[in-house]
Design an enzyme around this catalytic site. Structure first.
Site, short mmCIF file in Angstrom:
data_model
loop_
_atom_site.label_atom_id
_atom_site.label_comp_id
_atom_site.label_asym_id
_atom_site.label_seq_id
_atom_site.Cartn_x
_atom_site.Cartn_y
_atom_site.Cartn_z
N LYS A 50 0.98 -1.12 -0.09
CA LYS A 50 -0.11 0.02 -0.18
C LYS A 50 0.99 1.18 0.07
O LYS A 50 1.95 1.35 -0.74
CB LYS A 50 -0.85 0.03 1.23
N GLU A 78 -11.55 -10.76 -0.54
CA GLU A 78 -11.31 -10.09 0.65
C GLU A 78 -12.20 -9.37 1.23
O GLU A 78 -12.89 -8.22 0.56
CB GLU A 78 -10.16 -8.82 0.11
N HIS A 127 -8.93 -3.56 -5.73
CA HIS A 127 -8.83 -3.25 -4.33
C HIS A 127 -9.90 -2.82 -3.65
O HIS A 127 -10.36 -1.74 -4.33
CB HIS A 127 -7.33 -3.07 -3.85
#
Ligand code: PGA
Length: 261
Positions: free
Chosen positions: A12, A168, A96
């Site tokens: 990140k 996720e 993401h």
């Protein structure tokens, strides 16, 4: 079908340039032996990609980007295209939840990014997962099915072998370097990962879907990695905060290997 396990480190925007380089070098030393049996992918921020590529050169570690633009070229100030990444990285994270939420990336944008990545010869790591509200409404299956279906529409079946899907749950992704967040029950997570493969099989046939790698992500650390990877058909993990610590990352990799040997 024997799929090679994979551990993806999503750094990140956690590390500065010097810390990124230190983490890459330390990871290289620690994982030298494990890297023969598991794919290890380090994903630094864009400008730090070349120094990480240099730091892991000659090792089996691969480098990935954290995002790519949905178009190949054009007036997109500050963005990076698949063409820029081609030859530089092997993998790219797409969709993401932080990008979906913070930048309003829709399923359509994620799908276009996916196709750009594939055309450029990159290996996409597609993140899917439900929010807490969607979970509470009982919509997890519908949400994940829609996200996967949208990405795979129009994709050549053969390409599945180059893809990774990461389940996720948005509510499980750590919001910072601090304490881990909540996590789903491992068998619930495994069921959703099974669903991902099923959607791929409906789209491309079972034979091709068996080649797709499906991993879990969300607050994984050295203690929790194995409970997810021990579930059948789970090919590895996508790790954020814990992966910035090379010792923790190495432990996670060893847990994954232990489950796959
Ligand atoms: P986390 O991040 O491991 O810090 O929860 C995972 C991710 O966002 O990919």
């Amino acid at each position: 079908m024997d799929r090679r396990p994979i551990v993806i480190a999503n750094w990140k925007m956690y590390l500065d340039a010097a810390a990124t380089l230190r983490a890459a070098r330390a990871t290289r030393v620690l994982v030298a032996r494990a890297a023969a049996r598991v794919d290890i992918v380090l994903c630094p921020s864009f400008p730090l990609i070349p120094s990480v590529v240099a730091a892991v050169k000659g090792s089996r570690i691969r480098v990935g980007a954290q995002d790519v633009h949905a178009e190949l070229r054009g007036p997109y100030t500050g963005d990076v295209s698949a063409e820029h990444l081609r030859g530089l990285v092997r993998y790219v994270i797409i969709g993401h939840s932080e990008r979906r939420r913070q930048y309003g990336e829709t399923d359509d944008i994620v799908a276009r990014k996916f196709h750009q990545a594939l055309h450029a010869g990159l290996q996409p790591i597609v993140c899917v997962g439900e929010t807490a509200d969607e979970r509470d409404a009982g919509d997890t299956v519908a949400v994940v099915r829609r996200q996967v279906h949208r990405v795979l529409a129009g994709m050549p079946a053969l390409s599945l072998a180059r893809c990774v899907f990461a389940y996720e749950p948005v509510w499980a992704v750590r919001s910072n370097l601090g304490a881990p967040g909540a996590q789903p029950a491992p068998d619930d997570a495994a069921q959703v990962m099974g669903l991902i493969r099923k959607v791929a099989a409906d789209r491309a046939g079972r034979r091709y879907a068996e080649r797709l790698r499906v991993v879990y992500g969300g607050s994984v650390d050295a203690k929790t990695a194995k409970i997810f990877v021990a579930e059948p058909h789970v090919d590895g993990v996508l790790v954020g905060a814990s992966s910035t610590n090379p010792v923790a990352l190495h432990r996670i990799i060893r847990e994954v290997l232990a489950c796959h040997s």
